[in-house]
Design a protein around this motif. Structure first.
Motif, PDB file in Angstrom:
ATOM      1  N   GLN A 151       1.584 -14.507  67.870  1.00 34.25           N
ATOM      2  CA  GLN A 151       0.278 -14.601  67.209  1.00 34.25           C
ATOM      3  C   GLN A 151       0.296 -13.534  66.136  1.00 34.25           C
ATOM      4  O   GLN A 151       0.594 -12.377  66.417  1.00 34.25           O
TER       5      GLN A 151
ATOM      6  N   VAL B 204       2.833 -18.674  57.951  1.00 33.18           N
ATOM      7  CA  VAL B 204       3.529 -18.737  59.246  1.00 33.18           C
ATOM      8  C   VAL B 204       5.001 -19.108  59.085  1.00 33.18           C
ATOM      9  O   VAL B 204       5.841 -18.655  59.858  1.00 33.18           O
TER      10      VAL B 204
ATOM     11  N   LEU C 271       7.858 -19.520  67.190  1.00 34.70           N
ATOM     12  CA  LEU C 271       6.597 -20.215  66.929  1.00 34.70           C
ATOM     13  C   LEU C 271       5.570 -19.171  66.476  1.00 34.70           C
ATOM     14  O   LEU C 271       5.250 -18.248  67.222  1.00 34.70           O
TER      15      LEU C 271
ATOM     16  N   SER D 160       1.747 -18.411  65.095  1.00 35.41           N
ATOM     17  CA  SER D 160       0.390 -18.960  64.969  1.00 35.41           C
ATOM     18  C   SER D 160      -0.509 -17.946  64.288  1.00 35.41           C
ATOM     19  O   SER D 160      -0.476 -16.758  64.610  1.00 35.41           O
ATOM     20  N   SER D 161      -1.308 -18.448  63.381  1.00 40.14           N
ATOM     21  CA  SER D 161      -2.218 -17.580  62.637  1.00 40.14           C
ATOM     22  C   SER D 161      -3.382 -18.447  62.182  1.00 40.14           C
ATOM     23  O   SER D 161      -3.505 -18.784  61.009  1.00 40.14           O
ATOM     24  N   ARG D 162      -4.231 -18.820  63.118  1.00 42.43           N
ATOM     25  CA  ARG D 162      -5.247 -19.820  62.774  1.00 42.43           C
ATOM     26  C   ARG D 162      -6.410 -19.224  62.015  1.00 42.43           C
ATOM     27  O   ARG D 162      -7.025 -19.886  61.189  1.00 42.43           O
TER      28      ARG D 162
ATOM     29  N   ALA E 200       0.954 -26.501  57.785  1.00 37.72           N
ATOM     30  CA  ALA E 200       1.066 -25.101  58.212  1.00 37.72           C
ATOM     31  C   ALA E 200       0.556 -24.135  57.136  1.00 37.72           C
ATOM     32  O   ALA E 200       1.094 -23.050  56.942  1.00 37.72           O
TER      33      ALA E 200
ATOM     34  N   GLU F 153      -6.046 -28.964  60.736  1.00 32.76           N
ATOM     35  CA  GLU F 153      -5.376 -28.005  61.613  1.00 32.76           C
ATOM     36  C   GLU F 153      -4.299 -27.313  60.782  1.00 32.76           C
ATOM     37  O   GLU F 153      -3.465 -27.973  60.174  1.00 32.76           O
TER      38      GLU F 153
ATOM     39  N   VAL G 269      -0.096 -22.880  62.025  1.00 36.39           N
ATOM     40  CA  VAL G 269       0.833 -22.875  63.163  1.00 36.39           C
ATOM     41  C   VAL G 269       2.179 -23.399  62.656  1.00 36.39           C
ATOM     42  O   VAL G 269       2.234 -24.413  61.959  1.00 36.39           O
ATOM     43  N   SER G 270       3.264 -22.723  63.014  1.00 31.56           N
ATOM     44  CA  SER G 270       4.537 -23.021  62.346  1.00 31.56           C
ATOM     45  C   SER G 270       5.183 -24.318  62.815  1.00 31.56           C
ATOM     46  O   SER G 270       6.155 -24.761  62.221  1.00 31.56           O
TER      47      SER G 270
END
Ligand code: MOS
Length: 684
Positions: free
Chosen positions: A192, A198, A217, A219-221, A451, A481, A484-485
């Motif tokens: 995260q 990402v 993986l 994630s950086s929402r 992404a 969405e 996220v990679s």
């Protein structure tokens, strides 16, 4: 120029869509990097070097390791090995060398953040100190790069200006500090992260850890501001990954303190800029020569390149720019909002104000008078250069016509009052070959996946507008969405190219979806496509704008207030008015900070940013901002970007500091050539 399909004409109707993630942010349900919950969470705190150059001779970790709750202490002796990818910034805890003050030299992982921090305090580090070069010297003159032709042209010019400008180090201080949470399990790293990209983060970590990219993986929402500081991978992220490798199965959360961010997450290099202008008596430029000096780090080179805009802003027979880097033992500078253009346009546009006064020409007219037909540097056409429109629209709205050009001529109740103008500019770029996927869901909504990053700018909202438009459905039927990679490939959020670059992919995916599944798809129908926005090879694509400022300065205390700011922008099509306006207002507010508040003060002996917190490093608050008005020209740049979009993230800051400094000169007759403007400047 492309012909728009019928659904695409609806774009204007969607332009005022509310921020789609606004509710989640206001309610607090949007989880930022340091908020994402995890079972078996543990906490990491870093230890930073207290010297600027040398090497570690001993690290005593005994007291930290003896502390109840401490799980591991990492140093260069025991940290997992990284692949040397020739980027010393991210080669963390691998060698005893110290290359700047604040470098990570150890990290403590414990069961609570407090224990990790206490453990970090208990670590004793001994160094062998080497002499370090730290001082940049904002007041040192810049020696122009020798160019006999330029010198001759300057000598022959009827009106000449030769002045030095300077800007201090500036720091991003995004509201959300840098943070990461890493977990290593089954040969894969899950991270995260608060990042502008990402895929970039994934790729750097995969190379460092010698993993296939799909084993990382990222994630950086949600990201709480970045301004360029979250593009490059910084050492804390690598530290979190190393700690995860050392403690498989645990999630390691590492949040930098505000003070740590000042050394570990980049900053804008200080600049010294020598501006030499030669003009005819009517203000027609004959020579523009800009020689600059900037600071970079011995660890890794990064050049601000503030001489950039001088070469293309105005028509001039002769042009010259040079850039010299001082390589110092300092933290690593990086991208910061409007890199190059922001400090460069301060110096150039304040010097243009000086030239206007020297020629007794109105500063708005001086700029219009020097409008080039093509890019003076490359000879390429500007696909859409509407600087003159911005200046004229702004002058009219601001009431420029009534301005008496005489400095120190207006005083009201103990305040000197003045107005100033500046041009604004930022290059248009777009990143080719982003990809997006659209899936029709059982609830009748379209899920758009890419992404991309939304760093607070509103890209989630802008992409929802573009997808809804291209699909011909209301935005309430679109869900985006991103961040996220494992979603389709996307470039970083940077260079103001996000919306146009990702938008091209989203539009391509929508077209592919309609071509494959028609307008009445079944649940699960899915299409993926790549898209590229525009070809810029034979064009010089830039955005332009005009900034107008009114200031008042107290005659007895020198206090300076910005009473009015007006920005008029030509940025191609604006996709979403609310979030675009917020980018402009934010950029202009950051420009007030640059003009009046922001200055990283470095201790030139030890390399420490002394004012490394928000008590010492000032940024504008509500009380500093009186009136900001934003206007953009109604336009479309069909040849340039996806749907005629050029981007709004950075141009808002450019030119603001010059407009304010020019207004301050108009108010008081005092020309300040070094930022920030302070009370001392007006008290002599
Ligand atoms: Mo911008 S400085 O490219 O985030």
């Amino acid at each position: 120029m492309s012909v728009l399909s019928a659904p695409e004409r609806s774009l204007t109707a969607l332009a005022d869509l509310e921020r789609v993630d606004g509710r989640a942010k206001v309610e607090g349900s949007a989880a930022y990097a340091a908020d994402v919950p995890a079972a078996s969470m543990v906490y990491c705190h870093v230890v930073q070097s207290s010297i600027a150059r040398g090497s570690l001779t001993r690290i005593d970790t005994d007291r930290a390791e003896a502390l109840s709750g401490v799980l591991v202490v990492l140093t260069h002796d025991n940290a997992p090995r990284l692949v040397d990818i020739e980027d010393a910034e991210v080669f963390v805890l691998q060698t005893p060398a110290v290359a700047y003050r604040g470098q990570i030299v150890a990290a403590v992982v414990a069961d609570t953040p407090e224990t990790a921090r206490l453990g970090a305090d208990l670590i004793d580090v001994s160094y062998q100190v080497e002499p370090a070069a730290i001082a940049f010297g904002l007041d040192e003159p810049v020696q122009p790069q020798s160019a006999a032709e330029i010198d001759r042209a300057l000598a022959a010019a009827p009106v000449r200006l030769d002045v030095h400008y300077a800007t201090p180090p500036e720091h991003h201080v995004a509201m959300e500090p840098h943070a990461a949470a890493a977990r290593w399990a089954d040969g894969r790293l899950a991270l995260q992260e608060s990042t502008q990209g990402v895929h970039h983060t994934r790729d750097v970590l995969a190379r460092l850890l010698d993993l296939p990219p799909d084993h990382v993986l990222v994630s950086s929402r949600f990201v709480g501001g970045a301004f360029g500081s979250k593009i490059e991978v910084h050492p804390h992220t690598v530290t979190a990954a190393l700690a995860a490798l050392a403690l498989p199965g645990r999630t390691i959360r590492l949040v930098l303190t505000r003070q740590q961010c000042f050394a570990l997450a980049g900053y804008r290099s200080p600049t010294r800029q020598r501006i030499r202008l030669g003009a005819a008596t009517d203000g027609q430029l004959q020579v523009v020569a800009v020689d600059v000096a900037e600071q970079t780090s011995r660890t890794k080179e990064f050049a601000e390149n503030c001489q950039g805009p001088a070469a293309r802003m105005y028509a001039s027979v002769k042009r010259h720019t040079s850039n010299r880097q001082s390589i110092l033992d300092v933290p690593i500078p990086t991208w910061m909002r409007g890199p190059g253009c922001t400090p460069g346009m301060f110096a150039l546009e304040a010097a243009m104000d000086e030239l206007a006064i020297a020629c007794a020409v109105d500063p708005v007219e001086l700029r219009i008078h020097n409008e080039p037909l093509v890019d003076p540097e490359s000879g390429k056409p500007f696909p859409q250069r509407r600087l003159v429109n911005c200046l004229r629209v702004g002058a009219e709205r601001f009431g420029w016509e009534e301005r008496d050009p005489t400095p120190r001529a207006r005083r009201r109740s103990g305040w000197w009052i003045g107005t100033g103008v500046s041009s604004a500019t930022y290059p248009h770029a777009r990143i080719a070959d982003n990809a997006a996927r659209i899936r029709f869901q059982a609830d009748g909504r379209y899920l758009v996946e890419i992404a991309a990053a939304d760093i607070g700018t509103g890209s989630r909202t802008a992409l929802a507008v573009l997808a809804a438009d291209a699909l011909g459905v209301p935005p309430s039927r679109v869900e985006v969405e991103l961040g996220v990679s494992d979603l389709p490939e996307a470039s970083v959020a940077g260079g103001s190219f996000g919306t146009t670059s990702w938008g091209a992919a989203v539009i391509a995916a929508a077209r592919a979806f309609r071509a494959q599944h028609g307008t009445d798809p079944g649940p699960g129908a899915e299409s993926q496509a790549r898209g590229s926005a525009g070809d810029l090879a034979d064009r010089s694509a830039h955005s332009f704008g005009a900034q107008f400022a009114e200031v008042r300065i107290r005659e007895d205390t020198g206090e300076i207030r910005v009473t009015r700011l007006l920005g008029v922008f030509s940025v191609g099509r604006v996709v979403n008015a609310r979030t675009a306006r917020s980018q402009f207002v934010g950029g202009m507010t950051m420009g007030i900070g640059m003009a009046l508040h922001e200055e990283g003060v470095w201790d030139s002996r030890y390399g420490l940013v002394v004012n490394h917190d928000l008590a010492g490093y000032h940024i504008p608050t509500c009380a500093d901002v009186e009136e900001i008005e934003v206007v953009w020209l109604d336009e479309d740049d069909p040849d340039t970007g996806a749907r005629g979009i050029r981007g709004v993230g950075e141009i808002g800051i450019t030119g603001v500091a010059a407009a304010i400094a020019n207004a301050a000169h108009h108010a008081t007759g005092v020309r300040v050539r070094r930022l920030p403007l302070t009370v001392d400047d007006f008290l002599s």
